[in-house]
Design an enzyme around this catalytic site. Structure first.
Site, PDB file in Angstrom:
ATOM      1  CD  GLU A 190      -3.739  -6.199  -5.013  1.00 58.83           C
ATOM      2  OE1 GLU A 190      -2.620  -5.886  -5.447  1.00 58.83           O
ATOM      3  OE2 GLU A 190      -4.680  -5.387  -4.931  1.00 58.83           O
ATOM      4  CD  GLU A 313      -6.103  -3.758  -1.135  1.00 57.15           C
ATOM      5  OE1 GLU A 313      -5.653  -3.009  -2.028  1.00 57.15           O
ATOM      6  OE2 GLU A 313      -5.439  -4.660  -0.582  1.00 57.15           O
TER       7      GLU A 313
HETATM    8  O1  AHR Z   1      -3.787  -0.194  -0.922  1.00 59.73           O
HETATM    9  C1  AHR Z   1      -2.549  -0.137  -1.559  1.00 59.73           C
HETATM   10  C2  AHR Z   1      -2.204  -1.427  -2.288  1.00 59.73           C
HETATM   11  O2  AHR Z   1      -3.105  -1.616  -3.331  1.00 59.73           O
HETATM   12  C3  AHR Z   1      -2.304  -2.696  -1.494  1.00 59.73           C
HETATM   13  O3  AHR Z   1      -1.180  -2.946  -0.737  1.00 59.73           O
HETATM   14  C4  AHR Z   1      -2.477  -3.721  -2.560  1.00 59.73           C
HETATM   15  O4  AHR Z   1      -3.203  -4.848  -2.119  1.00 59.73           O
HETATM   16  C5  AHR Z   1      -3.167  -2.983  -3.677  1.00 59.73           C
HETATM   17  O5  AHR Z   1      -2.548  -3.175  -4.890  1.00 59.73           O
END
Ligand code: AHR
Length: 509
Positions: A190, A313
């Site tokens: 990110e 994610e």
């Molecule tokens: O999964 C929780 C968080 O969500 C992670 O650390 C981040 O990459 C995303 O914003």
């Protein structure tokens, strides 16, 4: 706008809205349903690592070298192919040297992202690889681009993978002579946000620079996964693939299912009505459109589809459970989460030519977890059971599937009533997965099986009495797969009576 869309969609809906026709094209086999789509994400966040996986050798909880036996056993049974670690946001502040060497001497830091609690660095590189080996998974290590240097990243890679040299000797002194394999390495996380708040152009340059120094020893390969877009930031994808495609093997995409109006997450994980059900599932369906559009951008620059889209994610993100530690992202998991998982796993089949890896967030005790623990107790969530039902998809062949479903709607939330996919497993068996979004009505599915010679369909169903049914520590398991008897095959047609609010996995024989 949403109301108008709902009205248009409903006007177009067929009269027998609850029924579905499907064609499974086993005669036109598609790409591989990559096992790495079942990757799990384990971050230093809340009780994701400490308590959930790691309890230490001296714990009363049964463990192997500090990892709890019950949780490892459950994850091993799932066949988790890859584990992504140590973050997430945590990765871009993680300094690997603080997590190697004698544990008692490792610095105690503050986990600035997740609750401001202390991070003892007890689980570091050696412990992570032990976890991966105990589960039987490959390693996806996420590097620190945010506040680390290319040199630090390069030395970590060398420490992990090199057969010789001073860093390899240090690794051996710390207990591991043979190099580990690092098949996947994340070039930050990110970068548009917690990884450094970069603009896409800057992130592309930084990615090129850091990726240059991620070097695999002779005869080995490290796939470099660049920090990709947030949700629908197509400009990010375009910039990264245009400017950095020479240095990377995959581009990530992060998309969380957040009902209740979006960020910040405020909807309850367990206390919801039908509108909360429909809102969540409608948000989950967005993954199809997002992948379609990111893929279209990638196709412009990479028509051969060399570069993977790694949805590393995904999952539900609700308000954390009342009474839990702020910042720990602890949420219960209900039948609704099971449907969200099924939607994603079906959508990944549709896009299997580009999506070769995906990671649900997260593995234990955090967000849409597989497993929840409370001290010595453990429960398997409805999401765990969906993953188990889909396990035979691993490395099978996707079979194109046409689905003509009616619409399920509640208030402004509208979506196809049925989500489906089909895969011929490595065992040669054709499997069809179906999920019924409607919490009130069964759905009759009629599927033409092109190129399948089957006479019977057996399988499993995951459903429950209530939309928010869950498995809890003391209340017993309410959401578990059961044998399914609602499917028949006759004259090349599969007929299924899908129960309301259910996920079904069928085997055709
Ligand atoms: O999964 C929780 C968080 O969500 C992670 O650390 C981040 O990459 C995303 O914003």
């Amino acid at each position: 706008m949403r109301a108008l869309l709902a009205a248009l969609l409903l006007a177009a809906a067929p009269a027998a809205a609850q029924d579905t026709t499907v064609t499974v094209h086993a005669d036109r086999p598609g790409p591989t349903y990559d096992r790495r789509i079942f990757t799990q994400f384990a971050e230093h966040l809340g009780n994701g690592i400490y308590g959930g996986l790691w309890v230490g050798e001296k714990s009363k909880i049964a463990n192997v070298r500090g990892y709890r036996k019950d949780v490892i056993g459950a994850l091993k049974a799932l066949g988790v192919p890859v584990i992504r670690w140590p973050g997430g946001c945590f990765a871009d502040e993680y300094h690997w040297r603080e997590g190697v060497g004698p544990r008692a001497k490792r610095p105690v830091k503050i986990n600035t992202h997740w609750g401001g609690v202390t991070e003892p660095n007890t689980v570091g590189t050696h412990e992570f690889f032990d976890l991966a080996e105990q589960i039987g998974a490959e390693a996806y290590v996420a590097g620190n681009v945010g506040n680390g240097t290319p040199q630090e990243m390069a030395e970590w890679v060398e420490y992990m993978t090199s057969p010789a040299g001073t860093l390899a000797e240090e690794r051996a002194k710390n207990g591991r002579k043979a190099p580990w394999k690092v098949p996947y390495f994340g070039v930050g996380n990110e970068l548009w946000g917690c990884g450094g708040n970069m603009r896409a152009e800057y992130a592309a340059d930084v990615t090129r620079r850091y990726a240059t120094f991620i070097k695999a020893p002779a005869g080995t390969r490290i796939l470099k996964i660049a920090a990709g877009a947030n949700v629908d930031d197509y400009k990010w994808t375009e910039t990264l693939i245009r400017e950095a495609s020479g240095q990377i093997d995959a581009l990530s995409l992060h998309y969380y299912t957040i009902p209740g109006g979006g960020w910040p997450p405020r909807a309850s994980a367990t206390d919801f009505d039908e509108a909360g059900w429909a809102d969540t599932l409608a948000q989950a369906w967005r993954i199809d459109d997002l992948i379609t559009r990111h893929t279209a951008v990638m196709d412009k620059y990479d028509p051969q589809k060399r570069i993977w889209l790694a949805v590393d994610e995904w999952g539900t993100w609700f308000a954390q459970d009342p009474g839990t530690t702020p910042g720990f992202l602890r949420q219960q998991n209900t039948l609704r989460d099971a449907l969200v998982a099924a939607i994603h796993l079906n959508v990944f089949a549709k896009h299997a030519d580009r999506v070769k890896l995906s990671a649900i967030a997260q593995m234990v005790n955090v967000l849409q977890a597989m497993v929840l623990t409370d001290g010595a107790k453990m429960v398997l969530t409805p999401t765990y059971h969906v993953f188990m039902m889909y396990k035979p998809y691993m490395d099978g062949t996707v079979l194109p599937i046409d689905v003509k479903a009616g619409w399920y709607n509640k208030d402004q939330f509208v979506m196809p009533a049925v989500s489906a996919s089909a895969v011929r497993g490595k065992d040669g068996v054709v499997r069809v997965a179906l999920a019924n979004m409607d919490p009130n009505r069964p759905n009759t599915v009629s599927a033409t099986l092109a190129g399948v010679t089957a006479t019977a369909a057996t399988g499993q169903v995951l459903t429950a009495d209530a939309i928010n049914a869950r498995n809890d520590f003391d209340a017993g398991d309410r959401v578990v797969p059961r044998a399914f008897t609602g499917a028949q095959v006759a004259n090349g047609t599969l007929t299924v009576t899908l129960p309301a609010k259910s996920v079904v996995m069928l085997e055709l024989r």
